[in-house]
Design a protein around this motif. Structure first.
Motif, PDB file in Angstrom:
ATOM      1  N   ILE A   1       0.822  -1.207   0.000  1.00  0.00           N
ATOM      2  CA  ILE A   1       0.000   0.000   0.000  1.00  0.00           C
ATOM      3  C   ILE A   1       0.858   1.260   0.000  1.00  0.00           C
ATOM      4  CG2 ILE A   1      -0.247   0.079   2.508  1.00  0.00           C
ATOM      5  CD1 ILE A   1      -2.886   0.962  -0.170  1.00  0.00           C
ATOM      6  N   SER A   2       2.007   1.238   0.679  1.00  0.00           N
ATOM      7  CA  SER A   2       2.864   2.430   0.687  1.00  0.00           C
ATOM      8  C   SER A   2       3.417   2.709  -0.703  1.00  0.00           C
ATOM      9  CB  SER A   2       4.005   2.272   1.697  1.00  0.00           C
ATOM     10  OG  SER A   2       4.871   1.202   1.341  1.00  0.00           O
ATOM     11  N   GLU A   3       3.698   1.666  -1.466  1.00  0.00           N
ATOM     12  CA  GLU A   3       4.204   1.875  -2.827  1.00  0.00           C
ATOM     13  C   GLU A   3       3.088   2.360  -3.745  1.00  0.00           C
ATOM     14  OE1 GLU A   3       6.548  -1.303  -4.395  1.00  0.00           O
ATOM     15  OE2 GLU A   3       7.827  -1.415  -2.599  1.00  0.00           O
ATOM     16  N   TYR A   4       1.895   1.811  -3.577  1.00  0.00           N
ATOM     17  CA  TYR A   4       0.786   2.300  -4.402  1.00  0.00           C
ATOM     18  C   TYR A   4       0.566   3.796  -4.195  1.00  0.00           C
ATOM     19  CZ  TYR A   4      -3.855   3.626  -5.800  1.00  0.00           C
ATOM     20  OH  TYR A   4      -4.905   4.326  -6.342  1.00  0.00           O
ATOM     21  N   LEU A   5       0.590   4.243  -2.948  1.00  0.00           N
ATOM     22  CA  LEU A   5       0.269   5.631  -2.646  1.00  0.00           C
ATOM     23  C   LEU A   5       1.401   6.600  -2.960  1.00  0.00           C
ATOM     24  CD1 LEU A   5      -1.608   5.149   0.756  1.00  0.00           C
ATOM     25  CD2 LEU A   5      -2.622   5.657  -1.475  1.00  0.00           C
ATOM     26  N   LEU A   6       2.639   6.130  -3.043  1.00  0.00           N
ATOM     27  CA  LEU A   6       3.774   7.057  -3.117  1.00  0.00           C
ATOM     28  C   LEU A   6       4.669   6.904  -4.338  1.00  0.00           C
ATOM     29  CD1 LEU A   6       4.739   6.916   0.651  1.00  0.00           C
ATOM     30  CD2 LEU A   6       3.763   8.875  -0.554  1.00  0.00           C
ATOM     31  N   VAL A   7       4.796   5.723  -4.877  1.00  0.00           N
ATOM     32  CA  VAL A   7       5.738   5.515  -5.982  1.00  0.00           C
ATOM     33  C   VAL A   7       5.110   6.027  -7.278  1.00  0.00           C
ATOM     34  CG1 VAL A   7       6.954   3.810  -7.374  1.00  0.00           C
ATOM     35  CG2 VAL A   7       6.909   3.593  -4.881  1.00  0.00           C
ATOM     36  N   ARG A   8       5.814   6.933  -7.929  1.00  0.00           N
ATOM     37  CA  ARG A   8       5.323   7.534  -9.171  1.00  0.00           C
ATOM     38  C   ARG A   8       5.762   6.717 -10.384  1.00  0.00           C
ATOM     39  NH1 ARG A   8       5.952  14.101  -8.520  1.00  0.00           N
ATOM     40  NH2 ARG A   8       5.253  14.251  -6.364  1.00  0.00           N
ATOM     41  N   ARG A   9       4.918   6.740 -11.398  1.00  0.00           N
ATOM     42  CA  ARG A   9       5.291   6.157 -12.684  1.00  0.00           C
ATOM     43  C   ARG A   9       5.654   7.242 -13.694  1.00  0.00           C
ATOM     44  NH1 ARG A   9       1.261   0.883 -13.325  1.00  0.00           N
ATOM     45  NH2 ARG A   9       1.979  -0.152 -11.414  1.00  0.00           N
ATOM     46  N   GLY A  10       5.490   8.485 -13.286  1.00  0.00           N
ATOM     47  CA  GLY A  10       5.902   9.639 -14.076  1.00  0.00           C
ATOM     48  C   GLY A  10       6.418  10.690 -13.118  1.00  0.00           C
ATOM     49  N   LEU A  11       6.595  11.906 -13.611  1.00  0.00           N
ATOM     50  CA  LEU A  11       7.183  12.958 -12.788  1.00  0.00           C
ATOM     51  C   LEU A  11       6.169  13.681 -11.906  1.00  0.00           C
ATOM     52  CD1 LEU A  11       9.737  14.565 -15.275  1.00  0.00           C
ATOM     53  CD2 LEU A  11      10.181  12.951 -13.413  1.00  0.00           C
ATOM     54  N   PHE A  12       4.884  13.360 -12.023  1.00  0.00           N
ATOM     55  CA  PHE A  12       3.873  14.127 -11.296  1.00  0.00           C
ATOM     56  C   PHE A  12       3.035  13.208 -10.412  1.00  0.00           C
ATOM     57  CE2 PHE A  12       4.736  16.230 -15.359  1.00  0.00           C
ATOM     58  CZ  PHE A  12       5.238  17.432 -14.889  1.00  0.00           C
ATOM     59  N   TYR A  13       2.602  13.749  -9.277  1.00  0.00           N
ATOM     60  CA  TYR A  13       1.834  12.958  -8.328  1.00  0.00           C
ATOM     61  C   TYR A  13       0.436  12.671  -8.873  1.00  0.00           C
ATOM     62  CZ  TYR A  13      -1.208  16.805  -6.782  1.00  0.00           C
ATOM     63  OH  TYR A  13      -2.146  17.805  -6.733  1.00  0.00           O
ATOM     64  N   GLY A  14      -0.215  11.664  -8.277  1.00  0.00           N
ATOM     65  CA  GLY A  14      -1.582  11.355  -8.653  1.00  0.00           C
ATOM     66  C   GLY A  14      -1.769   9.983  -9.268  1.00  0.00           C
ATOM     67  N   ASP A  15      -0.670   9.218  -9.464  1.00  0.00           N
ATOM     68  CA  ASP A  15      -0.815   7.853  -9.981  1.00  0.00           C
ATOM     69  C   ASP A  15      -1.617   7.018  -8.981  1.00  0.00           C
ATOM     70  OD1 ASP A  15       0.680   8.105 -12.408  1.00  0.00           O
ATOM     71  OD2 ASP A  15       2.500   8.184 -11.208  1.00  0.00           O
ATOM     72  N   GLY A  16      -1.094   6.898  -7.772  1.00  0.00           N
ATOM     73  CA  GLY A  16      -1.821   6.320  -6.654  1.00  0.00           C
ATOM     74  C   GLY A  16      -2.118   7.436  -5.668  1.00  0.00           C
ATOM     75  N   PHE A  17      -3.279   7.393  -5.031  1.00  0.00           N
ATOM     76  CA  PHE A  17      -3.657   8.559  -4.234  1.00  0.00           C
ATOM     77  C   PHE A  17      -4.814   8.185  -3.311  1.00  0.00           C
ATOM     78  CE2 PHE A  17      -5.534  12.845  -3.643  1.00  0.00           C
ATOM     79  CZ  PHE A  17      -4.388  13.558  -3.328  1.00  0.00           C
ATOM     80  N   VAL A  18      -4.831   8.800  -2.133  1.00  0.00           N
ATOM     81  CA  VAL A  18      -5.994   8.727  -1.258  1.00  0.00           C
ATOM     82  C   VAL A  18      -6.124  10.079  -0.564  1.00  0.00           C
ATOM     83  CG1 VAL A  18      -4.773   7.852   0.802  1.00  0.00           C
ATOM     84  CG2 VAL A  18      -7.206   7.308   0.450  1.00  0.00           C
ATOM     85  N   GLN A  19      -7.355  10.533  -0.403  1.00  0.00           N
ATOM     86  CA  GLN A  19      -7.611  11.832   0.219  1.00  0.00           C
ATOM     87  C   GLN A  19      -8.746  11.662   1.212  1.00  0.00           C
ATOM     88  OE1 GLN A  19     -10.255  14.149  -0.093  1.00  0.00           O
ATOM     89  NE2 GLN A  19      -9.311  16.145   0.280  1.00  0.00           N
ATOM     90  N   THR A  20      -8.693  12.440   2.296  1.00  0.00           N
ATOM     91  CA  THR A  20      -9.607  12.228   3.419  1.00  0.00           C
ATOM     92  C   THR A  20     -11.065  12.194   3.000  1.00  0.00           C
ATOM     93  OG1 THR A  20      -8.013  13.539   4.680  1.00  0.00           O
ATOM     94  CG2 THR A  20     -10.050  12.950   5.785  1.00  0.00           C
ATOM     95  N   SER A  21     -11.491  13.105   2.142  1.00  0.00           N
ATOM     96  CA  SER A  21     -12.902  13.194   1.768  1.00  0.00           C
ATOM     97  C   SER A  21     -13.379  12.011   0.947  1.00  0.00           C
ATOM     98  CB  SER A  21     -13.151  14.489   0.995  1.00  0.00           C
ATOM     99  OG  SER A  21     -12.893  15.617   1.799  1.00  0.00           O
ATOM    100  N   CYS A  22     -12.444  11.159   0.513  1.00  0.00           N
ATOM    101  CA  CYS A  22     -12.800   9.985  -0.285  1.00  0.00           C
ATOM    102  C   CYS A  22     -12.974   8.727   0.562  1.00  0.00           C
ATOM    103  CB  CYS A  22     -11.717   9.721  -1.327  1.00  0.00           C
ATOM    104  SG  CYS A  22     -11.520  11.034  -2.546  1.00  0.00           S
ATOM    105  N   ILE A  23     -12.646   8.781   1.842  1.00  0.00           N
ATOM    106  CA  ILE A  23     -12.543   7.565   2.647  1.00  0.00           C
ATOM    107  C   ILE A  23     -13.800   7.308   3.469  1.00  0.00           C
ATOM    108  CG2 ILE A  23     -11.216   6.336   4.400  1.00  0.00           C
ATOM    109  CD1 ILE A  23      -8.844   8.155   3.732  1.00  0.00           C
ATOM    110  N   MET A  24     -14.340   6.097   3.333  1.00  0.00           N
ATOM    111  CA  MET A  24     -15.370   5.577   4.228  1.00  0.00           C
ATOM    112  C   MET A  24     -14.844   4.271   4.819  1.00  0.00           C
ATOM    113  SD  MET A  24     -19.335   4.388   3.488  1.00  0.00           S
ATOM    114  CE  MET A  24     -18.870   2.713   3.009  1.00  0.00           C
ATOM    115  N   ALA A  25     -14.979   4.099   6.127  1.00  0.00           N
ATOM    116  CA  ALA A  25     -14.463   2.918   6.795  1.00  0.00           C
ATOM    117  C   ALA A  25     -15.370   2.572   7.975  1.00  0.00           C
ATOM    118  CB  ALA A  25     -13.029   3.163   7.279  1.00  0.00           C
ATOM    119  N   PRO A  26     -15.254   1.351   8.509  1.00  0.00           N
ATOM    120  CA  PRO A  26     -16.049   1.027   9.694  1.00  0.00           C
ATOM    121  C   PRO A  26     -15.773   2.009  10.836  1.00  0.00           C
ATOM    122  CG  PRO A  26     -15.070  -0.953   8.755  1.00  0.00           C
ATOM    123  CD  PRO A  26     -14.457   0.209   8.035  1.00  0.00           C
ATOM    124  N   THR A  27     -16.818   2.433  11.495  1.00  0.00           N
ATOM    125  CA  THR A  27     -16.653   3.378  12.603  1.00  0.00           C
ATOM    126  C   THR A  27     -15.713   2.814  13.659  1.00  0.00           C
ATOM    127  OG1 THR A  27     -18.850   4.285  12.199  1.00  0.00           O
ATOM    128  CG2 THR A  27     -17.898   4.657  14.383  1.00  0.00           C
TER     129      THR A  27
END
Length: 316
Positions: free
Chosen positions: A144-170
């Motif tokens: 998961i750390s590689e998905y969120l951080l390792v780039r396949r190009g020079l710009f961020y956004g390949d893998g990403f998570v942002q607070t407003s997108c997350i739903m999880a068990p309370t």
């Protein structure tokens, strides 16, 4: 509709009544109606409380904290008060598209793990362009750390998570709270720690369901650059990262925070950090160099052009 909500929505806010009301209305306007919206006002703020009172929906409740403790503390307060089985986070300057919760609940119902963390794609809106992130979804077995951080190009956004997108068990939000005092990378920190819990997995709804307003003419936490604080956090949480992800974070996220100093010693310090504790690839070195060589405004415009062109090519 049940007397108990099955989804709780937590919105932290402070001194932004118009934005808070916009976020609240996007949550209350979901096609899935059996939810509650908990707004946590971060310190006394009469204007925001008055604006929220005018919304007039019984599903909305407001908690006013006695003093300001910043967004992670406010989110934790909301999660502790949540009554739903699921809790979804929404930043006050973002909006949800109407089917966001409905689609996430569908994916949650089909999940094969006990505590799925359900994310979604989002529309990142700047004054220059709209782009969809993440550009790709996690691959089977990908750390998961590689998905969120390792780039396949020079710009961020390949893998990403942002607070407003997350739903999880309370229960998961309550067991793994946000780190109070951390100014940047709050959702990254939470996601990496949550994924260490038994029975969790990060799953994505494929379509964009969140509108992320990146207004660059107002104060935003994501525009702060506490690079030294982030470096200490990284060093203290090395176990959350693979060596590849550690290097990628150092030479992209930390580099972008430190570059405005124009201090060549910091350039070399971050390079040494990535080499000593991580496993940088060629793209990481290139990212580091272009961040320090180009002004942020130029990088932002270049990213918009490159990413938009890539979207058009894929569509063709």
């Amino acid at each position: 509709m049940s007397s108990e909500p099955d989804v709780s929505v937590v919105i932290p806010t402070c001194n932004r009544p118009e934005l808070a009301v916009r976020a609240v209305r996007s949550a209350l306007g979901q096609t899935h109606q059996n939810l509650e919206v908990i707004v946590v006002v971060d310190g006394p703020d009469e204007a925001t409380v008055t604006a929220l009172d005018a919304v007039g929906d019984p599903r909305l409740s407001v908690i006013v904290l006695p003093e300001r403790g910043k967004a992670p503390n406010a989110r934790n307060t909301g999660a502790r008060a949540a009554r739903g089985r699921w809790t979804a986070m929404l930043d006050d300057d973002d909006e949800w598209l109407p089917t966001k919760i409905e689609r996430q609940l569908e994916l949650a119902a089909a999940a094969t793990v006990e505590s799925p963390v359900i994310a979604c794609r989002m529309i990142s809106r700047t004054p220059r362009a709209d782009t969809i992130m993440p550009r790709r979804l996690p691959e089977p077995g990908e750390p998961i750390s590689e998905y969120l951080l390792v780039r396949r190009g020079l710009f961020y956004g390949d893998g990403f998570v942002q607070t407003s997108c997350i739903m999880a068990p309370t229960a998961l939000w309550q067991k793994v709270p946000f780190t109070v005092g951390l100014r940047r990378a709050q959702e990254l920190d939470w996601t990496l720690r949550a994924m260490r819990e038994p029975g969790t997995a990060l799953l994505y709804v494929e379509e964009p369901l969140v509108l992320w307003h990146q207004d660059e003419n107002r104060e935003r936490i994501s525009l702060e650059n506490p690079w030294r604080e982030q470096l200490e956090w990284l060093r203290g949480n090395r176990e959350l990262f693979t060596p590849r992800a550690y290097a990628a974070f150092t030479l992209s996220v930390l580099s972008s925070m430190a570059a405005p100093t124009r201090d060549t010693k910091l350039f070399r310090e971050l390079l040494a950090e990535a080499r000593e504790h991580g496993d940088p690839a060629a793209v990481d070195y290139l990212t580091h160099m272009q961040i320090w060589a180009l002004p942020p405004s130029v990088r932002h415009r270049l990213r918009d052009v490159v990413v938009s062109r890539g979207k058009k090519n894929n569509a063709g």
